[in-house]
Scaffold this motif. Structure first.
Motif, PDB file in Angstrom:
ATOM      1  N   GLY A 266       0.828  -1.200   0.000  1.00 28.40           N
ATOM      2  CA  GLY A 266       0.000   0.000   0.000  1.00 28.40           C
ATOM      3  C   GLY A 266       0.861   1.249   0.000  1.00 28.40           C
ATOM      4  N   SER A 267       0.230   2.368   0.277  1.00 31.28           N
ATOM      5  CA  SER A 267       0.897   3.655   0.092  1.00 31.28           C
ATOM      6  C   SER A 267       1.825   4.073   1.218  1.00 31.28           C
ATOM      7  N   GLY A 268       1.691   3.492   2.395  1.00 35.22           N
ATOM      8  CA  GLY A 268       2.497   3.952   3.519  1.00 35.22           C
ATOM      9  C   GLY A 268       2.022   5.321   3.971  1.00 35.22           C
ATOM     10  N   ALA A 269       2.872   6.038   4.641  1.00 37.93           N
ATOM     11  CA  ALA A 269       2.517   7.370   5.133  1.00 37.93           C
ATOM     12  C   ALA A 269       2.508   8.374   3.988  1.00 37.93           C
ATOM     13  N   PHE A 270       1.909   9.509   4.238  1.00 34.63           N
ATOM     14  CA  PHE A 270       1.900  10.665   3.333  1.00 34.63           C
ATOM     15  C   PHE A 270       1.050  10.468   2.090  1.00 34.63           C
ATOM     16  N   GLY A 271       0.282   9.406   1.995  1.00 34.56           N
ATOM     17  CA  GLY A 271      -0.509   9.153   0.797  1.00 34.56           C
ATOM     18  C   GLY A 271      -1.940   9.633   0.935  1.00 34.56           C
ATOM     19  N   LEU A 272      -2.527  10.032  -0.172  1.00 38.08           N
ATOM     20  CA  LEU A 272      -3.925  10.446  -0.157  1.00 38.08           C
ATOM     21  C   LEU A 272      -4.848   9.272   0.152  1.00 38.08           C
ATOM     22  N   ASP A 273      -4.427   8.051  -0.177  1.00 32.48           N
ATOM     23  CA  ASP A 273      -5.217   6.863   0.170  1.00 32.48           C
ATOM     24  C   ASP A 273      -5.509   6.835   1.668  1.00 32.48           C
ATOM     25  N   ARG A 274      -4.493   7.081   2.456  1.00 23.82           N
ATOM     26  CA  ARG A 274      -4.638   7.055   3.916  1.00 23.82           C
ATOM     27  C   ARG A 274      -5.544   8.176   4.410  1.00 23.82           C
ATOM     28  N   LEU A 275      -5.388   9.343   3.828  1.00 24.29           N
ATOM     29  CA  LEU A 275      -6.211  10.483   4.220  1.00 24.29           C
ATOM     30  C   LEU A 275      -7.685  10.191   3.952  1.00 24.29           C
ATOM     31  N   PHE A 276      -7.987   9.682   2.764  1.00 28.74           N
ATOM     32  CA  PHE A 276      -9.372   9.376   2.423  1.00 28.74           C
ATOM     33  C   PHE A 276      -9.913   8.226   3.261  1.00 28.74           C
ATOM     34  N   ALA A 277      -9.070   7.246   3.583  1.00 29.02           N
ATOM     35  CA  ALA A 277      -9.513   6.124   4.414  1.00 29.02           C
ATOM     36  C   ALA A 277      -9.870   6.610   5.818  1.00 29.02           C
ATOM     37  N   LYS A 278      -9.082   7.538   6.354  1.00 29.68           N
ATOM     38  CA  LYS A 278      -9.376   8.081   7.684  1.00 29.68           C
ATOM     39  C   LYS A 278     -10.679   8.866   7.673  1.00 29.68           C
ATOM     40  N   ARG A 279     -10.896   9.670   6.634  1.00 29.13           N
ATOM     41  CA  ARG A 279     -12.134  10.447   6.538  1.00 29.13           C
ATOM     42  C   ARG A 279     -13.338   9.532   6.385  1.00 29.13           C
ATOM     43  N   SER A 280     -13.178   8.507   5.579  1.00 28.89           N
ATOM     44  CA  SER A 280     -14.271   7.559   5.354  1.00 28.89           C
ATOM     45  C   SER A 280     -14.615   6.814   6.636  1.00 28.89           C
ATOM     46  N   ALA A 281     -13.595   6.382   7.364  1.00 29.47           N
ATOM     47  CA  ALA A 281     -13.823   5.661   8.619  1.00 29.47           C
ATOM     48  C   ALA A 281     -14.480   6.568   9.649  1.00 29.47           C
ATOM     49  N   ALA A 282     -14.090   7.822   9.676  1.00 25.49           N
ATOM     50  CA  ALA A 282     -14.662   8.762  10.638  1.00 25.49           C
ATOM     51  C   ALA A 282     -16.129   9.040  10.337  1.00 25.49           C
ATOM     52  N   SER A 283     -16.469   9.116   9.061  1.00 25.06           N
ATOM     53  CA  SER A 283     -17.857   9.400   8.717  1.00 25.06           C
ATOM     54  C   SER A 283     -18.758   8.184   8.894  1.00 25.06           C
ATOM     55  N   GLU A 284     -18.200   6.981   8.868  1.00 24.96           N
ATOM     56  CA  GLU A 284     -18.995   5.771   9.030  1.00 24.96           C
ATOM     57  C   GLU A 284     -19.045   5.279  10.472  1.00 24.96           C
ATOM     58  N   ASP A 285     -18.206   5.821  11.348  1.00 23.20           N
ATOM     59  CA  ASP A 285     -18.150   5.373  12.739  1.00 23.20           C
ATOM     60  C   ASP A 285     -19.293   6.007  13.524  1.00 23.20           C
ATOM     61  N   PRO A 286     -20.268   5.212  13.967  1.00 18.48           N
ATOM     62  CA  PRO A 286     -21.409   5.799  14.671  1.00 18.48           C
ATOM     63  C   PRO A 286     -21.028   6.436  16.003  1.00 18.48           C
ATOM     64  N   ALA A 287     -19.942   6.032  16.608  1.00 22.95           N
ATOM     65  CA  ALA A 287     -19.519   6.628  17.880  1.00 22.95           C
ATOM     66  C   ALA A 287     -19.084   8.070  17.689  1.00 22.95           C
ATOM     67  N   ARG A 288     -18.605   8.385  16.490  1.00 30.33           N
ATOM     68  CA  ARG A 288     -18.129   9.733  16.225  1.00 30.33           C
ATOM     69  C   ARG A 288     -19.259  10.653  15.765  1.00 30.33           C
ATOM     70  N   GLN A 289     -20.367  10.075  15.324  1.00 31.77           N
ATOM     71  CA  GLN A 289     -21.486  10.879  14.884  1.00 31.77           C
ATOM     72  C   GLN A 289     -22.334  11.251  16.087  1.00 31.77           C
ATOM     73  N   GLN A 290     -22.715  12.478  16.172  1.00 31.73           N
ATOM     74  CA  GLN A 290     -23.511  12.926  17.296  1.00 31.73           C
ATOM     75  C   GLN A 290     -24.966  12.993  16.883  1.00 31.73           C
ATOM     76  N   SER A 291     -25.812  12.463  17.698  1.00 29.69           N
ATOM     77  CA  SER A 291     -27.238  12.558  17.426  1.00 29.69           C
ATOM     78  C   SER A 291     -27.764  13.856  18.019  1.00 29.69           C
ATOM     79  N   PRO A 292     -28.767  14.418  17.349  1.00 29.21           N
ATOM     80  CA  PRO A 292     -29.316  15.675  17.896  1.00 29.21           C
ATOM     81  C   PRO A 292     -29.969  15.410  19.252  1.00 29.21           C
ATOM     82  N   VAL A 293     -29.775  16.325  20.149  1.00 31.76           N
ATOM     83  CA  VAL A 293     -30.313  16.198  21.497  1.00 31.76           C
ATOM     84  C   VAL A 293     -31.549  17.098  21.597  1.00 31.76           C
ATOM     85  N   ALA A 294     -32.649  16.497  22.013  1.00 35.04           N
ATOM     86  CA  ALA A 294     -33.876  17.290  22.166  1.00 35.04           C
ATOM     87  C   ALA A 294     -33.784  18.135  23.426  1.00 35.04           C
ATOM     88  N   ALA A 295     -34.107  19.386  23.299  1.00 38.06           N
ATOM     89  CA  ALA A 295     -34.008  20.277  24.454  1.00 38.06           C
ATOM     90  C   ALA A 295     -35.314  20.421  25.173  1.00 38.06           C
TER      91      ALA A 295
END
Length: 150
Positions: free
Chosen positions: A121-150
């Motif tokens: 694979g690309s190792g460090a400094f590659g755009l592959d890694r950057l996109f993989a991190k962004r993709s994982a962050a957007s798919e991780d439900p723990a990182r997504q915040q649900s709206p809180v009813a006030a």
């Protein structure tokens, strides 16, 4: 000592990928555009659409650029490795068995270097890694915040 070397591995692999990609892209640019000495060392270019030289130059420029950026690294490296294997066996190997006899050292080295990148694979400094991190962050439900009813 081994621990420090292992921790540096992704960074060294990333630098390896960048250098190999840059050299390969420069080779393609010289054949297509006559820069850096051109296809023959005198600024010549390959004729558009000629088999296999023009197609090889396009693979070198595009594949080398993608590998340099670390974008689609494994696929670009696979195609680039195959093109260099073809170049070695069709262009160089008929002129002698060993790379030193047939001037195929460059083709053989690029072939094996790209094959290594297919598996690492690309190792460090590659755009592959950057996109993989962004993709994982957007798919991780723990990182997504649900709206809180006030």
């Amino acid at each position: 000592m081994t621990g420090r070397l292992n921790s540096a591995q992704p960074y060294v692999l990333g630098l390896f990928r960048i250098v190999v990609g840059l050299l390969f892209a420069c080779h393609g640019a010289s054949s297509l555009f006559g820069v850096l000495g051109g296809a023959d060392g005198n600024g010549a270019t390959v004729d558009a659409g000629t088999w296999p030289n023009w197609y090889a130059a396009v693979i070198e420029l595009v594949g080398g650029s993608l590998v340099l950026l670390g974008l689609g690294t494994r696929a670009a490296a696979f195609i680039s490795s195959g093109s260099m294997a073809y170049a070695y066996f069709k262009v160089h190997q008929p002129n002698g068995l060993w790379p030193m006899e047939n001037s195929g050292e460059g083709a053989a080295m690029f072939c094996w270097a790209f094959l290594l990148l297919v598996f690492t694979g690309s190792g460090a400094f590659g755009l592959d890694r950057l996109f993989a991190k962004r993709s994982a962050a957007s798919e991780d439900p723990a990182r997504q915040q649900s709206p809180v009813a006030a």
